[in-house]
Design a protein around this motif. Structure first.
Motif, PDB file in Angstrom:
ATOM      1  N   SER A 401      50.256  49.248  46.279  1.00 18.33           N
ATOM      2  CA  SER A 401      51.245  50.276  46.623  1.00 18.33           C
ATOM      3  C   SER A 401      50.526  51.623  46.576  1.00 18.33           C
ATOM      4  O   SER A 401      49.387  51.705  46.116  1.00 18.33           O
ATOM      5  CB  SER A 401      52.389  50.247  45.603  1.00 18.33           C
ATOM      6  N   PRO A 402      51.175  52.687  47.061  1.00 21.05           N
ATOM      7  CA  PRO A 402      50.499  53.997  47.021  1.00 21.05           C
ATOM      8  C   PRO A 402      50.064  54.402  45.618  1.00 21.05           C
ATOM      9  O   PRO A 402      49.066  55.120  45.449  1.00 21.05           O
ATOM     10  CB  PRO A 402      51.568  54.949  47.575  1.00 21.05           C
ATOM     11  N   GLY A 403      50.786  53.931  44.590  1.00 19.07           N
ATOM     12  CA  GLY A 403      50.445  54.325  43.221  1.00 19.07           C
ATOM     13  C   GLY A 403      49.484  53.384  42.520  1.00 19.07           C
ATOM     14  O   GLY A 403      49.232  53.527  41.318  1.00 19.07           O
ATOM     15  N   THR A 404      48.924  52.419  43.245  1.00 15.57           N
ATOM     16  CA  THR A 404      48.027  51.443  42.611  1.00 15.57           C
ATOM     17  C   THR A 404      46.807  52.126  42.013  1.00 15.57           C
ATOM     18  O   THR A 404      46.187  52.980  42.652  1.00 15.57           O
ATOM     19  CB  THR A 404      47.583  50.382  43.641  1.00 15.57           C
ATOM     20  N   GLN A 405      46.472  51.708  40.797  1.00 14.53           N
ATOM     21  CA  GLN A 405      45.285  52.246  40.112  1.00 14.53           C
ATOM     22  C   GLN A 405      44.398  51.083  39.681  1.00 14.53           C
ATOM     23  O   GLN A 405      44.883  50.071  39.186  1.00 14.53           O
ATOM     24  CB  GLN A 405      45.739  53.056  38.887  1.00 14.53           C
ATOM     25  N   VAL A 406      43.092  51.239  39.874  1.00 14.33           N
ATOM     26  CA  VAL A 406      42.136  50.173  39.562  1.00 14.33           C
ATOM     27  C   VAL A 406      41.075  50.701  38.605  1.00 14.33           C
ATOM     28  O   VAL A 406      40.492  51.776  38.846  1.00 14.33           O
ATOM     29  CB  VAL A 406      41.448  49.642  40.841  1.00 14.33           C
ATOM     30  N   THR A 407      40.849  49.981  37.536  1.00 15.02           N
ATOM     31  CA  THR A 407      39.759  50.313  36.620  1.00 15.02           C
ATOM     32  C   THR A 407      38.932  49.048  36.377  1.00 15.02           C
ATOM     33  O   THR A 407      39.384  47.927  36.647  1.00 15.02           O
ATOM     34  CB  THR A 407      40.292  50.839  35.272  1.00 15.02           C
ATOM     35  N   LEU A 408      37.712  49.245  35.876  1.00 17.30           N
ATOM     36  CA  LEU A 408      36.838  48.120  35.544  1.00 17.30           C
ATOM     37  C   LEU A 408      36.653  48.126  34.033  1.00 17.30           C
ATOM     38  O   LEU A 408      36.193  49.131  33.470  1.00 17.30           O
ATOM     39  CB  LEU A 408      35.485  48.273  36.252  1.00 17.30           C
ATOM     40  N   LEU A 409      37.059  47.038  33.363  1.00 15.56           N
ATOM     41  CA  LEU A 409      36.949  47.009  31.903  1.00 15.56           C
ATOM     42  C   LEU A 409      35.496  47.217  31.483  1.00 15.56           C
ATOM     43  O   LEU A 409      34.580  46.616  32.044  1.00 15.56           O
ATOM     44  CB  LEU A 409      37.478  45.681  31.352  1.00 15.56           C
ATOM     45  N   GLY A 410      35.311  48.116  30.527  1.00 15.14           N
ATOM     46  CA  GLY A 410      33.965  48.434  30.062  1.00 15.14           C
ATOM     47  C   GLY A 410      33.327  49.598  30.785  1.00 15.14           C
ATOM     48  O   GLY A 410      32.238  50.043  30.406  1.00 15.14           O
ATOM     49  N   PHE A 411      33.981  50.118  31.850  1.00 14.67           N
ATOM     50  CA  PHE A 411      33.467  51.268  32.609  1.00 14.67           C
ATOM     51  C   PHE A 411      34.498  52.386  32.553  1.00 14.67           C
ATOM     52  O   PHE A 411      35.700  52.142  32.622  1.00 14.67           O
ATOM     53  CB  PHE A 411      33.205  50.895  34.076  1.00 14.67           C
ATOM     54  N   LEU A 437      16.558  39.841  37.198  1.00 17.94           N
ATOM     55  CA  LEU A 437      17.354  38.842  36.492  1.00 17.94           C
ATOM     56  C   LEU A 437      18.781  38.855  37.029  1.00 17.94           C
ATOM     57  O   LEU A 437      19.307  39.917  37.376  1.00 17.94           O
ATOM     58  CB  LEU A 437      17.390  39.156  34.986  1.00 17.94           C
ATOM     59  N   PRO A 438      19.427  37.698  37.076  1.00 22.31           N
ATOM     60  CA  PRO A 438      20.844  37.706  37.478  1.00 22.31           C
ATOM     61  C   PRO A 438      21.653  38.465  36.430  1.00 22.31           C
ATOM     62  O   PRO A 438      21.383  38.348  35.233  1.00 22.31           O
ATOM     63  CB  PRO A 438      21.217  36.216  37.510  1.00 22.31           C
ATOM     64  N   PRO A 439      22.638  39.253  36.851  1.00 16.39           N
ATOM     65  CA  PRO A 439      23.426  40.001  35.878  1.00 16.39           C
ATOM     66  C   PRO A 439      24.299  39.056  35.066  1.00 16.39           C
ATOM     67  O   PRO A 439      24.426  37.871  35.384  1.00 16.39           O
ATOM     68  CB  PRO A 439      24.284  40.924  36.750  1.00 16.39           C
ATOM     69  N   GLN A 440      24.877  39.590  34.003  1.00 12.19           N
ATOM     70  CA  GLN A 440      25.802  38.788  33.196  1.00 12.19           C
ATOM     71  C   GLN A 440      26.917  38.251  34.093  1.00 12.19           C
ATOM     72  O   GLN A 440      27.099  38.704  35.208  1.00 12.19           O
ATOM     73  CB  GLN A 440      26.412  39.666  32.104  1.00 12.19           C
ATOM     74  N   SER A 441      27.653  37.296  33.585  1.00 10.79           N
ATOM     75  CA  SER A 441      28.725  36.698  34.385  1.00 10.79           C
ATOM     76  C   SER A 441      30.066  37.240  33.951  1.00 10.79           C
ATOM     77  O   SER A 441      30.352  37.308  32.765  1.00 10.79           O
ATOM     78  CB  SER A 441      28.699  35.180  34.203  1.00 10.79           C
ATOM     79  N   GLY A 442      30.870  37.610  34.912  1.00  7.80           N
ATOM     80  CA  GLY A 442      32.259  37.923  34.606  1.00  7.80           C
ATOM     81  C   GLY A 442      32.551  39.378  34.346  1.00  7.80           C
ATOM     82  O   GLY A 442      32.131  39.946  33.337  1.00  7.80           O
ATOM     83  N   TRP A 443      33.261  39.998  35.270  1.00 10.09           N
ATOM     84  CA  TRP A 443      33.746  41.367  35.109  1.00 10.09           C
ATOM     85  C   TRP A 443      35.236  41.358  35.430  1.00 10.09           C
ATOM     86  O   TRP A 443      35.728  40.451  36.113  1.00 10.09           O
ATOM     87  CB  TRP A 443      33.031  42.320  36.076  1.00 10.09           C
ATOM     88  N   VAL A 444      35.923  42.382  34.942  1.00 12.19           N
ATOM     89  CA  VAL A 444      37.373  42.376  35.096  1.00 12.19           C
ATOM     90  C   VAL A 444      37.844  43.668  35.743  1.00 12.19           C
ATOM     91  O   VAL A 444      37.617  44.759  35.194  1.00 12.19           O
ATOM     92  CB  VAL A 444      38.088  42.203  33.731  1.00 12.19           C
ATOM     93  N   ALA A 445      38.507  43.538  36.905  1.00 12.95           N
ATOM     94  CA  ALA A 445      39.182  44.673  37.539  1.00 12.95           C
ATOM     95  C   ALA A 445      40.636  44.659  37.066  1.00 12.95           C
ATOM     96  O   ALA A 445      41.335  43.657  37.237  1.00 12.95           O
ATOM     97  CB  ALA A 445      39.110  44.558  39.057  1.00 12.95           C
ATOM     98  N   LYS A 446      41.028  45.752  36.456  1.00 16.91           N
ATOM     99  CA  LYS A 446      42.415  45.889  35.963  1.00 16.91           C
ATOM    100  C   LYS A 446      43.239  46.580  37.036  1.00 16.91           C
ATOM    101  O   LYS A 446      42.915  47.708  37.438  1.00 16.91           O
ATOM    102  CB  LYS A 446      42.412  46.681  34.654  1.00 16.91           C
ATOM    103  N   LEU A 447      44.265  45.899  37.499  1.00 16.70           N
ATOM    104  CA  LEU A 447      45.061  46.404  38.614  1.00 16.70           C
ATOM    105  C   LEU A 447      46.445  46.795  38.117  1.00 16.70           C
ATOM    106  O   LEU A 447      47.190  45.955  37.600  1.00 16.70           O
ATOM    107  CB  LEU A 447      45.198  45.332  39.708  1.00 16.70           C
ATOM    108  N   GLU A 448      46.798  48.053  38.284  1.00 18.62           N
ATOM    109  CA  GLU A 448      48.133  48.523  37.901  1.00 18.62           C
ATOM    110  C   GLU A 448      48.853  48.977  39.160  1.00 18.62           C
ATOM    111  O   GLU A 448      48.259  49.640  40.011  1.00 18.62           O
ATOM    112  CB  GLU A 448      48.008  49.656  36.884  1.00 18.62           C
ATOM    113  N   GLY A 449      50.121  48.592  39.275  1.00 22.05           N
ATOM    114  CA  GLY A 449      50.889  48.988  40.453  1.00 22.05           C
ATOM    115  C   GLY A 449      50.674  48.078  41.640  1.00 22.05           C
ATOM    116  O   GLY A 449      50.682  48.518  42.783  1.00 22.05           O
ATOM    117  N   VAL A 450      50.414  46.784  41.390  1.00 23.87           N
ATOM    118  CA  VAL A 450      50.300  45.813  42.495  1.00 23.87           C
ATOM    119  C   VAL A 450      51.394  44.757  42.309  1.00 23.87           C
ATOM    120  O   VAL A 450      51.970  44.598  41.241  1.00 23.87           O
ATOM    121  CB  VAL A 450      48.915  45.139  42.550  1.00 23.87           C
ATOM    122  N   LYS A 451      51.636  44.024  43.394  1.00 30.07           N
ATOM    123  CA  LYS A 451      52.596  42.900  43.313  1.00 30.07           C
ATOM    124  C   LYS A 451      51.873  41.606  43.615  1.00 30.07           C
ATOM    125  O   LYS A 451      50.867  41.584  44.300  1.00 30.07           O
ATOM    126  CB  LYS A 451      53.735  43.109  44.314  1.00 30.07           C
TER     127      LYS A 451
END
Length: 451
Positions: A401-411, A437-451
């Protein structure tokens, strides 16, 4: 369903109305709501420790492979390593637990991000890790460590605010009482009445566990084990009646059908979201649950595999129980410690997407199995196991939605995103420096204001 309705009435009327009593039948017992702590916890550590840690070869089923199946490799191993005439009972004095420091274990498990720990109180070999009153001279107080291992670990875990689960095998491979009952096609119950049930009641009354992880049930029906009578007592009258959680291994045919949470099979992975709370138990040593002295590095689960299993399990509504097998002295191998601490570091950053989360309306991206979802209220977490090469994360499932906000946990800061042509979102990730080296596995995008 009748029991659930009664619970609703009791809650509505408040503490004046006593909680319903459960009947010793599956219709009533299966209607008991699962205590909430278990689903919130998500992550546990399993510990397989016993006399099988002395030969430390093959697996924790050593005795059965050696003297139940007469496996040539096991017979040869015993001939090479031990004096002629050695019996399995001769291993017990060498199960010393000399280096067992329960507080160190508890601190390690806490740093690993575990919220509960399950210890083998008795495996199929029948040796009990506490002074069982019905396991004379085949217990950790009378022989071997001369210590109450179950009690010591429980005390340390509770000091660290971790929930305590007790694994208990209903059957014992070579117990004469069990073999006699088996011979009668389980028409007699001498073993259950004189051994299994006295031990289960003793464990509950003495240690007040948060969880009972039953096993060794598959040869006989639940009516032989008296499972429903025990569970009715556990839920109605035991000192842990309001908090205790159990699994589904209470008799032949119970697995994946009756009990509390479902284990189904070891290392169970459902393909789609189950409609019942479940747990995946997995082991850092891919070939065994008990310690093996000849374990090699490729046989140990790596960090990426561990995190993938955790993420997929929690996205599909499960708990993740990760096993280590300590040595006969009570040492958790440094490679196991390293893996547990790596899991803990990942959870320190990304635990918000794991603990107390719920499955989302979509569990994984339909175009790939490397993006998984969890949710917490209106917040959605997209957990991606591979870092996209162009630093742009493509998500087709969330509706922004227009108000959607995205952050990356740890950043720090928010991330830029745009609507993906067709459906979904394109999220611009922070630039990562190239590395051989391959980077660590698993990152998390936190999504607020999505359906």
């Amino acid at each position: 369903m009748a029991a659930l309705a009664l619970l609703g009435v009791a809650a509505a009327l408040g503490p004046g109305l006593a909680a319903p009593r459960y009947r010793p039948d599956w219709a009533s017992l299966d209607a008991r709501p699962l205590p909430a702590w278990y689903d919130r916890a998500k992550v546990g550590v399993f510990v397989h420790w016993g006399v099988f840690s002395v030969p430390a070869w093959g697996s924790e089923w050593f005795w059965w492979h050696w003297q139940g199946q007469h496996d040539a490799a096991y017979e040869s191993f015993v001939r090479r390593r031990f004096p002629p005439g050695t019996t399995y009972a001769d291993f017990a004095p060498h199960f010393t637990a000399h280096d067992f420091q329960p507080r160190q274990w508890a601190q390690l498990f806490q740093r690993a991000g575990a919220r509960y720990v399950v210890l083998t109180t008795k495996h199929h070999e029948g040796f009990t890790n506490w002074g069982s009153p019905v396991s004379w001279n085949w217990n950790s107080v009378d022989t071997g460590p001369h210590r109450d291992l179950v009690g010591e670990l429980g005390e340390a875990l509770r000091e660290s605010n971790l929930r305590y689960g007790l694994y208990h095998s209903l059957m014992e491979w070579f117990n004469p009482l069990y073999l006699a009952d088996k011979q009668s096609d389980f028409k007699t119950q001498s073993f259950v009445l004189k051994k299994t049930m006295p031990e289960l009641y003793d464990l509950v009354l003495k240690y007040k566990p948060d969880l009972i992880w039953s096993d060794g049930d598959w040869e006989a029906p639940d009516s032989y084990w008296n499972s429903t009578s025990f569970l009715a007592w556990l839920y109605n009258d035991s000192p842990v009646k309001d908090t205790v959680v159990v699994n589904d291994r209470w008799g032949r045919g119970c697995s994946c059908r009756h009990g509390g949470f479902y284990n189904c099979a070891d290392k169970f992975r459902p393909g789609t979201l189950p409609n019942h709370k479940w747990e995946m138990c997995s082991s850092l040593d891919r070939l065994s649950w008990g310690y093996r002295s000849n374990m090699s590095l490729p046989e140990v689960m790596d960090e990426m595999s561990m995190i993938e299993e955790l993420v997929q399990t929690v996205s599909l509504g499960g708990n993740y129980l990760l096993n280590v097998g300590p040595t006969k002295e009570g040492v958790i191998a440094p490679i196991f410690q390293e893996r547990l601490l790596a899991l803990g570091r990942w959870l320190d950053t990304n635990g918000e997407a794991i603990y107390e989360s719920q499955p989302w309306r979509v569990q994984m991206e339909n175009t790939t199995d490397t993006v998984w979802y969890t949710s917490k209220g209106p917040v959605v977490f997209a957990i991606f196991l591979l870092w996209p090469r162009d630093n742009v994360l493509h998500l087709s499932s969330p509706i922004p939605s227009p108000g959607t906000q995205v952050t990356l946990l740890g950043f720090a800061g928010t991330l830029e995103w745009q609507i993906q042509p067709g459906t979904g979102m394109l999220i611009t990730l922070p630039y990562m420096l190239p590395s051989p080296l391959p980077p660590q596995s698993g990152w998390v995008a936190k999504l607020e204001g999505v359906k």
